[in-house]
Design an enzyme around this catalytic site. Structure first.
Site, PDB file in Angstrom:
ATOM      1  CE  LYS A 296      -4.385  -2.025   1.564  1.00 51.17           C
ATOM      2  NZ  LYS A 296      -3.660  -3.411   1.437  1.00 51.17           N
TER       3      LYS A 296
HETATM    4  C1  PLP Z   1      -4.218  -4.240   0.588  1.00 50.69           C
HETATM    5  C2  PLP Z   1      -3.434  -5.763   0.482  1.00 50.69           C
HETATM    6  C3  PLP Z   1      -3.781  -6.659  -0.569  1.00 50.69           C
HETATM    7  C4  PLP Z   1      -4.919  -6.437  -1.451  1.00 50.69           C
HETATM    8  O1  PLP Z   1      -4.747  -5.551  -2.396  1.00 50.69           O
HETATM    9  P1  PLP Z   1      -6.235  -4.940  -3.164  1.00 50.69           P
HETATM   10  O2  PLP Z   1      -5.594  -3.944  -4.117  1.00 50.69           O
HETATM   11  O3  PLP Z   1      -6.849  -4.654  -2.205  1.00 50.69           O
HETATM   12  O4  PLP Z   1      -6.605  -6.060  -4.119  1.00 50.69           O
HETATM   13  C5  PLP Z   1      -2.909  -7.841  -0.475  1.00 50.69           C
HETATM   14  N1  PLP Z   1      -1.861  -7.951   0.172  1.00 50.69           N
HETATM   15  C6  PLP Z   1      -1.282  -7.007   1.265  1.00 50.69           C
HETATM   16  C7  PLP Z   1      -0.322  -7.212   2.211  1.00 50.69           C
HETATM   17  C8  PLP Z   1      -2.430  -5.837   1.287  1.00 50.69           C
HETATM   18  O5  PLP Z   1      -2.045  -4.914   2.325  1.00 50.69           O
END
Ligand code: PLP
Length: 496
Positions: free
Chosen positions: A112
């Site tokens: 993120k």
């Molecule tokens: C948010 C997140 C995801 C999922 O990503 P999306 O864009 O919501 O599909 C997968 N792995 C981790 C570690 C995340 O923080």
């Protein structure tokens, strides 16, 4: 050429990228999308030997047409020059017969960061002279810290994060409560994540509060449906492709596959955007955990959120409504906003909808979907570590399992697996899979795992144990509104 974003639910809406970033989502509840995405072509031949940041410049100029080239360039440098632990931003590791795109080299060791380092920089260019904005975020763990790091110390912006008391891991809590910066607020609420989330929504819709905050202060969110988070994620699909070209794993123009651990569908949707822009991709492999609403959709054409909710070892993917899927429905229905609106109204009223056979077939041209159980996650972490010496976090391991399932149909196309978190961020599960005699304390587990595997602990996770706790508030969930008000006053009215 169209230069406007529209709503997935109403094509009459026309809005600039800057306005779309400011608003987050459309007044009709739809998401902002760029019509005719496939007309914005990016020629991969022109990306040879470019750096991550140079590729980012090209991608962002295309998708954010009302930003000046200088605004984009400044945003990219501020977002990525210093805060990632490698100049490559998202490096690619070769493991066995596949390639791992590591998205966890940012300040909080989770993917993120890629979007949340950029969103605040883009927002800076959107605020008018006297405007100030308070970002409100409800978090189940990862997003809160990534948002805090992105918005920290930016002028005219403040950020308030709410997390469920006793509802996040020890490391996640420490990461948040040790955040420094002049404009960061963090509080636990006595309630669960849903309480935090629904109260934040209520605060956004509170007209009385808006009046009390004054004309120059607005509230905004750092939600993953904001195009300012989504678009920066398109970049690493191009970048990783060019890494495979550079290292002679493929010739330019060859198609490859991407496997993406999926929750809200933002990450994998960004890949689909890259494909629309001209990246040679065969298939996207969408990987879910036991919250496998999407797998059931791929098998039946029915999206049904009325499923039991599971807390899994990959908690950032414990999601029943993949919000960004609405954007895919928009493109795959031929940009039919009335159709998307009908489906979304059904989802709201009945908790489910069904797409036509034609649309399901269109989706399956670009995507394959599967899921992994918690036991399979642990087996995957163990197998890959024992066989290849590569340590995966549980989210990445969800992807690994589904990738291997898919490869039973297509073993030849080169494969990139997106890795969304450092193994040290979810250290208990990882240690459980590869170590005997696991200590009780997370910090000790980290040290022991590092000793045994020789995989370095990211700096931010190593240091967090000795930082002073700066945020100790615990409030009642009914006090969130007054908390926001007092923090807005403290940030924007009381300071000088
Ligand atoms: C948010 C997140 C995801 C999922 O990503 P999306 O864009 O919501 O599909 C997968 N792995 C981790 C570690 C995340 O923080």
């Amino acid at each position: 050429m169209n230069n406007y974003y529209t709503s997935t639910r109403n094509k009459k809406i026309q809005i600039s990228a800057k306005e779309a970033i400011k608003k987050g989502f459309a007044d009709d509840g739809g998401l902002f999308v760029f019509p005719d995405l496939n007309k914005l072509h990016i020629d991969v031949n022109k990306l040879i030997n470019l750096s991550y940041e140079e590729i980012a410049q090209i991608v962002l100029e295309k998708l954010l047409p009302d930003f000046s080239n200088e605004e984009i360039s400044n945003s990219i440098h501020n977002a990525y020059d210093e805060s990632f632990d490698t100049k490559e931003v998202t490096p690619v590791a070769d493991v066995d017969d596949f390639h791992v795109l590591e998205l966890f080299h940012g300040p909080t060791s989770a993917f993120k960061d890629v979007g949340l380092q950029m969103l605040p920089q883009l927002m800076k260019n959107v605020l008018e002279a006297n405007n100030k904005v308070m970002i409100l975020t409800a978090t189940s763990g990862d997003t809160g810290k990534a948002a805090l790091e992105g918005f920290k110390n930016l002028e005219k912006m403040g950020i308030t994060v709410f997390y469920p008391h006793n509802g996040v891991s020890k490391i996640q809590k420490l990461q948040m409560t040790t955040t420094n910066g002049s404009n960061t607020e963090v509080t636990a609420i006595k309630g669960n994540f849903d309480d935090a989330q629904s109260n934040v929504k209520k605060i956004f819709n509170d007209e009385q509060l808006k009046k009390e905050l004054g004309l120059n202060v607005s509230l905004s969110s750092a939600n993953s449906i904001n195009i300012g988070r989504l678009i920066p994620q398109v970049v690493y699909y191009f970048y990783s492709y060019m890494q495979l070209v550079k290292n002679k794993h493929i010739n330019i123009g060859n198609k490859i596959n991407f496997t993406v651990p999926t929750g809200n569908f933002g990450d994998v949707l960004a890949g689909y955007y890259a494909k629309q822009l001209g990246l040679p991709v065969n298939k996207f492999i969408v990987a879910s955990n036991e919250n496998n609403v999407l797998t059931k959709f791929f098998n039946s054409g029915i999206y049904d959120r009325n499923m039991p909710f599971f807390q899994t070892v990959a908690p950032s993917m414990d999601i029943q409504i993949s919000s960004n899927f609405e954007r895919l429905l928009y493109y795959k229905s031929g940009e039919d906003t009335d159709y998307v609106k009908t489906l979304m109204d059904q989802l709201e009223s009945e908790g489910k909808y069904q797409v036509s056979d034609e649309i399901l077939a269109e989706i399956k041209k670009d995507f394959y979907c599967g899921f992994s159980t918690d036991d399979e996650v642990k087996d995957s972490i163990k197998d890959v570590y024992n066989k290849d010496g590569y340590l995966m976090d549980p989210h990445t391991a969800v992807g690994y399992k589904v990738m291997r399932d898919y490869q039973a149909h297509d073993a030849k196309t080169p494969m990139v697996l997106l890795s969304t978190a450092s193994p040290y961020k979810f250290v208990k599960v990882v240690a459980d899979a590869v170590m005997d005699d696991i200590p009780d304390d997370d910090h000790e587990i980290m040290e022991k795992l590092a000793q045994q595997t020789n995989v370095a602990i990211p700096d931010n996770l190593e240091k967090v144990w000795s930082l002073p706790i700066l945020h100790e508030d615990v409030i009642d969930k009914s006090d969130m509104k007054s908390y926001v008000k007092s923090k807005v006053e403290a940030e924007f009215y009381d300071k000088n």
